[in-house]
Design a protein around this motif. Sequence first.
Motif, PDB file in Angstrom:
ATOM      1  N   ASP A 107      22.734  -9.761   0.809  1.00 24.86           N
ATOM      2  CA  ASP A 107      23.242 -10.672  -0.165  1.00 24.86           C
ATOM      3  C   ASP A 107      24.299  -9.746  -1.052  1.00 24.86           C
ATOM      4  O   ASP A 107      24.145  -8.658  -0.921  1.00 24.86           O
ATOM      5  CB  ASP A 107      22.219 -11.086  -1.120  1.00 24.86           C
ATOM      6  N   ASP A 152      21.681 -16.178   2.292  1.00 23.67           N
ATOM      7  CA  ASP A 152      21.664 -17.814   1.600  1.00 23.67           C
ATOM      8  C   ASP A 152      22.903 -18.588   2.341  1.00 23.67           C
ATOM      9  O   ASP A 152      23.349 -18.111   3.280  1.00 23.67           O
ATOM     10  CB  ASP A 152      21.990 -17.748  -0.014  1.00 23.67           C
ATOM     11  N   LYS A 153      22.979 -19.774   1.728  1.00 28.99           N
ATOM     12  CA  LYS A 153      24.131 -20.625   2.310  1.00 28.99           C
ATOM     13  C   LYS A 153      25.615 -19.922   2.677  1.00 28.99           C
ATOM     14  O   LYS A 153      26.227 -20.526   3.318  1.00 28.99           O
ATOM     15  CB  LYS A 153      24.105 -21.969   1.541  1.00 28.99           C
ATOM     16  N   ALA A 164      20.575 -19.710   5.541  1.00 32.65           N
ATOM     17  CA  ALA A 164      20.058 -20.809   5.270  1.00 32.65           C
ATOM     18  C   ALA A 164      21.128 -21.796   5.497  1.00 32.65           C
ATOM     19  O   ALA A 164      22.390 -21.502   5.659  1.00 32.65           O
ATOM     20  CB  ALA A 164      20.043 -20.960   3.605  1.00 32.65           C
ATOM     21  N   GLN A 185      13.180 -16.863   5.489  1.00 34.51           N
ATOM     22  CA  GLN A 185      13.709 -17.718   4.137  1.00 34.51           C
ATOM     23  C   GLN A 185      12.901 -17.277   2.973  1.00 34.51           C
ATOM     24  O   GLN A 185      13.408 -17.311   1.821  1.00 34.51           O
ATOM     25  CB  GLN A 185      13.806 -18.979   4.574  1.00 34.51           C
ATOM     26  N   ARG A 222      13.756 -13.539   1.808  1.00 34.32           N
ATOM     27  CA  ARG A 222      14.869 -13.339   1.407  1.00 34.32           C
ATOM     28  C   ARG A 222      15.233 -13.307  -0.276  1.00 34.32           C
ATOM     29  O   ARG A 222      16.057 -12.602  -0.841  1.00 34.32           O
ATOM     30  CB  ARG A 222      16.078 -14.237   1.839  1.00 34.32           C
ATOM     31  N   LYS A 223      14.309 -13.882  -0.740  1.00 31.83           N
ATOM     32  CA  LYS A 223      14.519 -14.265  -2.226  1.00 31.83           C
ATOM     33  C   LYS A 223      13.845 -12.640  -2.901  1.00 31.83           C
ATOM     34  O   LYS A 223      14.294 -12.641  -4.342  1.00 31.83           O
ATOM     35  CB  LYS A 223      13.297 -15.157  -2.907  1.00 31.83           C
TER      36      LYS A 223
END
Length: 366
Positions: A148, A263-264, A285, A310, A313-314
Amino acid sequence: MVRKGMRGADQQQNHIFSYLSPEERVRKDHPLRAIRVMVDEVLKQLSRRFDAMYAKVGRPPEKLLRAQLLQMLYSIRSERLLMEEIDYSMLFRWFMGLNLDDEVWDATVFAKNRDRLLEADVAKEFLAQVVEQARTKGLTSEEHFTVDGTLLEAWAGAKSFQPKDKKPSLPPDDPGNPTVNFRGERRSNETHESKTDPEALLAKKGEGKESKLSYTGNLLVENRNGLIVDAEVFQANGTAERDAALVMLEQIPGTKPVTVGGDKGFDTRDFVKECRNLRVTPHVAQNRARPGGSAIDGRTTQHVGYAVSQRKRKRIEECFGWLKTIALMRKLRHRGVCRVDWIFSFACAAYNLVRMRNLAAAVPAV
């Protein structure tokens, strides 16, 4: 009857000699002790590199790096305050390897010598050695990662963002803070640049957000304990997060297939294709609103590992939060991609040291 002489006079007694050392004053379970052990091992591995740098830097690089770590670990906002804290604090002197009667650098001298280190790739090597320690201790995953990026506000104001072809004009009314009127002027990275930091680009976090001169700080984090494996700083050009992610994924050691969460923003056909070329399974995502649909199909999302990626990843947001809040990366104090990359990578090493210390403290003693 009033008793006299029970309370001593409120005066400081200046002793001629002191037999206390900083080592004796730092408690055995202080968090910095575990961090110093790890730092000493890293500096030992980099010792030969420092031998060649010593004449150029003018100060022992080890002490400069320890001071930089203290500044990040304790959120000290300036070099002047850092030197003051080191001068007064027995804890800081102990961490630096200074005795109580050793002189501390002048803030300007420290900044100049530290800046000479910014010209070398020391931060990348420091981070790599910290990561290697984590691998040796079995703290990192070798197969599952997350990528990210985040915007880092540049050390340049909006008033410095001026037309590239602007001709010299009359001296400003106030050289320190000139009056500038941008009303009705369309500004973009194609037509304007910062006169303070030309490599910083105008960017915003999302729709409706304020545009600021920024860089993109990018991380590759392993999923076992959320340690930062690699870091890259790119110009905030709109594709920096995906470009940096591919650079970091390509540098993952070994030949085993790996997974990467995201993420997206990473759900593009080009990024997914390049990941597969690198033998990396993209667990990003799905962005169903993207024209043409998501590049991630059901063959990927049906696996249990996709859901785990998923969820994991946070954790990368915890890294960004610490870097911006504690290590003072929210508003940069250096200019240019190379210098920002140096300080950002070193801050990532500081984060890992704190994280590794906390992981070790969480393991009950046998």
